[in-house]
Structure formats: C-alpha cells, structure tokens
Design an enzyme around this catalytic site. Sequence first.
Site, PDB file in Angstrom:
ATOM      1  N   TYR A   1      -2.733  -0.234  -2.191  1.00  0.00           N
ATOM      2  CA  TYR A   1      -3.348  -0.180  -0.867  1.00  0.00           C
ATOM      3  C   TYR A   1      -2.451  -0.903   0.126  1.00  0.00           C
ATOM      4  O   TYR A   1      -1.807  -1.901  -0.203  1.00  0.00           O
ATOM      5  CB  TYR A   1      -4.718  -0.864  -0.864  1.00  0.00           C
ATOM      6  CG  TYR A   1      -5.842  -0.059  -1.455  1.00  0.00           C
ATOM      7  CD1 TYR A   1      -6.571   0.831  -0.669  1.00  0.00           C
ATOM      8  CD2 TYR A   1      -6.185  -0.189  -2.797  1.00  0.00           C
ATOM      9  CE1 TYR A   1      -7.615   1.569  -1.204  1.00  0.00           C
ATOM     10  CE2 TYR A   1      -7.229   0.547  -3.349  1.00  0.00           C
ATOM     11  CZ  TYR A   1      -7.937   1.422  -2.543  1.00  0.00           C
ATOM     12  OH  TYR A   1      -8.964   2.154  -3.072  1.00  0.00           O
TER      13      TYR A   1
ATOM     14  N   ASP B   1     -14.221   4.146   1.913  1.00  0.00           N
ATOM     15  CA  ASP B   1     -15.352   4.012   2.823  1.00  0.00           C
ATOM     16  C   ASP B   1     -15.091   4.684   4.165  1.00  0.00           C
ATOM     17  O   ASP B   1     -13.968   5.091   4.474  1.00  0.00           O
ATOM     18  CB  ASP B   1     -15.669   2.535   3.050  1.00  0.00           C
ATOM     19  CG  ASP B   1     -16.256   1.864   1.827  1.00  0.00           C
ATOM     20  OD1 ASP B   1     -16.938   2.558   1.048  1.00  0.00           O
ATOM     21  OD2 ASP B   1     -16.035   0.651   1.647  1.00  0.00           O
TER      22      ASP B   1
END
Length: 253
Positions: free
Chosen positions: A112, A53
């Site tokens: 992540y 994003d």
Amino acid sequence: MTRYKATIAYDGTDFAGFQSQTNQRTVQEEIEKVLSKLNSFEPVILQGSGRTDSGVHAFGQVIHFDLNGKARDLERLRFGLDTQTPADIAVKKVELVPDDWHARYQKHEKTYEYYLENSVTRSPFHRHSKAYFRYPLNFERMQGAMVKLVGQHDFTGFTASGSSVDDKVRTIYQAEIIQLDKENFKFIFRGNGFLYKQVRNMVGTVIKIGNDRMPVSQIDKILTSKNRNFAGPTAAPEGLYLKEVKYEPINEI
C-alpha cells in the site's frame, strides 16, 4: 468454464468501496456488469484479493472470475473489459490461472502507498488523490515511528472495531516514509496482509507523532497493549492506494 486473473486500477472517489453493496456503486458491481455481457448475459461473480473502502484507490488490485467456454484471447478480453467499464476503472492485464486459483486465498503479499500533502493551503487539484494535513510535521520522528512497525506483530491496536478477524498477527516487511518535496510525503507499507483499516490507522498515528502530539514510543505501547484507544485517528481514505498484490508464481496451465 475457464478461470482468469485480472489486474485492475481504479479511482475510488465515486465508489462506495470495492465490494458489492446494496444500492451503492462499487467496483465489483461495475466490473460484474461487463463480465455478464461477455458471458452471454449469465451472472459472473468475481473475487478480489481484498476489499478497499469508500474513497480508497488502487494501482494494482487483483481479481479472478470464471467465464463459460474455452480460454479466450487474453488481450481481446482485457480490451473488452477495459473499454466497457467506466472511466474510473482500468483493466491492466488478464491472465489464465488454474481452476482452483483464488485471488484472496492464494498466498500473497500486498503493498500500500499513502500520499499526504502537508501545506498551509490544500491544493484543489489533489483533493481526491492525496490526504491533507496543514500543521507542521517532523520527518525524523515519523521515520522513527515507521521503523517500529516492521516485523511480526499483533496489530489489534491498529484495527477498526468492525474487524471480524480472530487472528490479528501480521508481518510487515517494509514500512517507509519518503519526503517527496517540502509539501508532500509518501508512506509505503508492504506485508503479508493487513487488517480492516490498519494502514489508515497506522498513518493517522504516525502523523500524530510527527506533529509532536504523541511520543515515538507510542507505537510500542499500542502494539503491546492491543488497545485501539492508544492509537491516532483513522487517516482519510483519499490518500490510500493499493499499489500491488504479489503472488507466488503460477504453474503452467
């Protein structure tokens, strides 16, 4: 046509995300501009392992693309891409892959990392590279919450409402929080896939637990109920990094 796999890094601050969007600056668009130049100005559409994003960074995003002609010198191709893309994109490695290899659909796991500054005043030097939370956090409570996320679960309760994926069962192999120093934390998540905003929603929930505004058992409630309303807020994008995408070995071409 020859297919290539590339590992890239980017600072997501000034991008509207990875995936191409109309009238928006994206990582995909910037790289495709350069690929077109290297492909006799014929359009090239790249595919990524997944999208990130707006404001989210990557140490090790993976893409694939096809170029006309026989296999090129890989270091020259990497250098050409790296030097012609903007300064907030780095092309770290280019490899040859089979014609049917796909960055998104090939079996893989992702890691992540999320960086959080926890201090009375926010450092102006880290405002684009770390998230910030000014209130007290209990490390032991956050550790207890993270442990509950490990394993195979239906993560519907940690998914943003815009998710179009039907199967929301994912497996998290590692969910760990490290206290780097008295003012900085690092969250690590490694799994076989993550849903839309899942990592940021998990971090936002763990922060709320660390601030004693939710019980550690809230994780169980969210997983069981599959209700997003029971989870914490979505954590800010600037703390999130796609660290690594790891694939099964590729057979010799």
